[in-house]
Design a protein around this motif. Structure first.
Motif, short mmCIF file in Angstrom:
data_model
loop_
_atom_site.label_atom_id
_atom_site.label_comp_id
_atom_site.label_asym_id
_atom_site.label_seq_id
_atom_site.Cartn_x
_atom_site.Cartn_y
_atom_site.Cartn_z
N ASN A 230 40.98 39.73 33.32
CA ASN A 230 40.47 41.02 33.61
C ASN A 230 39.96 41.43 32.51
O ASN A 230 39.10 42.45 31.89
CB ASN A 230 40.36 41.96 34.81
N SER B 214 37.88 40.04 30.04
CA SER B 214 36.07 40.16 30.10
C SER B 214 35.58 41.23 30.85
O SER B 214 34.33 40.81 30.33
CB SER B 214 35.80 39.48 31.86
N LYS C 274 32.84 37.33 30.38
CA LYS C 274 32.35 37.43 31.94
C LYS C 274 32.19 36.82 32.58
O LYS C 274 32.83 36.99 33.99
CB LYS C 274 31.10 38.51 32.07
N TRP C 275 32.74 35.62 32.91
CA TRP C 275 32.64 34.03 33.31
C TRP C 275 34.34 34.22 34.42
O TRP C 275 34.89 34.04 35.47
CB TRP C 275 32.32 33.04 33.32
N LYS D 139 35.62 36.23 35.41
CA LYS D 139 35.37 37.85 36.19
C LYS D 139 35.89 37.35 37.93
O LYS D 139 36.32 37.84 38.70
CB LYS D 139 34.99 38.70 36.15
N TYR D 140 35.24 35.89 37.73
CA TYR D 140 35.58 35.17 39.24
C TYR D 140 36.73 34.65 39.32
O TYR D 140 36.11 34.28 40.23
CB TYR D 140 34.26 33.49 38.85
N SER E 57 39.08 42.38 39.29
CA SER E 57 37.50 41.84 38.51
C SER E 57 36.71 42.89 39.45
O SER E 57 35.98 43.95 39.25
CB SER E 57 36.27 41.38 38.34
N TYR E 58 36.89 42.68 41.08
CA TYR E 58 36.61 43.96 41.81
C TYR E 58 37.16 44.75 42.17
O TYR E 58 36.74 46.00 42.92
CB TYR E 58 36.11 42.95 43.45
N GLU F 121 31.90 45.02 44.41
CA GLU F 121 31.25 43.68 43.77
C GLU F 121 31.66 41.86 45.09
O GLU F 121 32.68 42.31 44.70
CB GLU F 121 31.27 43.08 42.46
N LYS G 50 30.46 39.11 45.08
CA LYS G 50 30.38 38.13 44.00
C LYS G 50 31.65 37.46 43.02
O LYS G 50 32.10 36.98 43.95
CB LYS G 50 29.04 37.38 43.34
N TYR G 51 32.55 38.95 43.74
CA TYR G 51 33.68 38.69 42.98
C TYR G 51 33.89 38.59 43.81
O TYR G 51 35.76 37.63 44.14
CB TYR G 51 34.03 39.41 41.81
N ALA H 118 34.55 35.27 45.38
CA ALA H 118 34.75 34.04 45.01
C ALA H 118 36.37 34.55 45.12
O ALA H 118 37.59 33.91 45.04
CB ALA H 118 34.62 34.41 43.38
#
Length: 262
Positions: free
Chosen positions: A200, A203, A210-211, A213-214, A219-220, A233, A235-236, A239
């Motif tokens: 993290n 990233s 940045k990818w 973070k998935y 990341s979240y 977030e 999207k994270y 994932a």
């Protein structure tokens, strides 16, 4: 629920130690904020000139003279990284400890299916993490009240929730690995938690990464983003949910076919 309660009893000392240690560090960090506050404006100016290092920790987006930002950076690392390390230890040992400690015969005597055993062990991991967060949250709120600070619930609630979800995802990933190993996997679990943390940081430094973070739950749980948006977030988080579901499913499939050494 024999296995469930057995696991809770078995792990109570570790839970008490980790909860006490994290709560103590949180308390000290929050209680010294009034003495640190006058120096925070100078620290903000210094951080602004730190370049990539400030970006890695999200300090370029937050003014440390505000308590919620101070909490997200200083206390967030304890609840995030410290909690993740505890979760990793729980998860990585959950399905491997019987063979490591040569107590697999305990499971043989129970009229339970392998799937039921995995489920009860999984529930014990989740419950222990929730207990840790309940006590650390209570300590946090009590110390905030003691120093006379007030924080917006719109920022604090998702912030604390993100640390809980981070810990749960780390535990699920390690739980999945636990079904495939024999013996001591503590180093592997701790290494995974630390690796996800540093992924993290990387990233945050460069747009090209940045990818990453998935693939990391940290990341979240970024305090700067949560404070700005008052939300996690999605999207994270999605994932992370997918990876957690995959890890747990792999644990069920593997453990049902695994030959347990007594």
């Amino acid at each position: 629920m024999t296995v469930f309660f057995h696991e809770l009893k078995r792990g109570r000392l570790s839970l008490i130690i980790w909860t006490a240690a994290i709560s103590f560090m949180l308390a000290v960090t929050i209680l010294i904020f009034p003495q640190m506050k006058p120096q925070m404006e100078d620290m903000d100016k210094m951080v602004a000139n730190m370049g990539a290092l400030s970006s890695a920790f999200g300090m370029d987006k937050m003014g440390m003279s505000e308590f919620i930002n101070y909490f997200a950076l200083e206390c967030g690392s304890m609840l995030g990284l410290g909690g993740a390390l505890f979760a990793a230890l729980l998860g990585i040992s959950a399905l491997a400890k019987e063979e490591k400690e040569h107590t697999a015969e305990f499971l043989y005597t129970l009229p339970l299916s392998r799937s039921c055993i995995v489920l009860q062990k999984l529930l014990s991991v989740v419950v222990q993490i929730i207990i840790l967060d309940i006590f650390t949250t209570g300590c946090t709120l009590g110390c905030i009240y003691a120093v006379g600070e007030s924080v917006e619930a719109e920022a604090m609630v998702p912030l604390l929730l993100s640390y809980l979800l981070l810990q749960l995802e780390t535990a699920m990933l390690c739980f999945g690995i636990s079904a495939f190993i024999r013996g001591n996997g503590l180093g592997l679990g701790l290494g995974l938690a630390l690796g996800l943390y540093f992924i993290n940081l990387i990233s945050n430094i460069t747009e090209d990464a940045k990818w990453l973070k998935y693939i990391t739950p940290f990341s979240y749980a970024e305090g700067s983003d949560i404070i700005a948006d008052h939300s996690i977030e999605p999207k994270y988080l999605a994932a992370g949910a997918i990876m957690s579901a995959f890890a747990v499913s792999a644990a069920f499939i593997k453990y049902r076919k695994k030959n347990l050494a007594a």
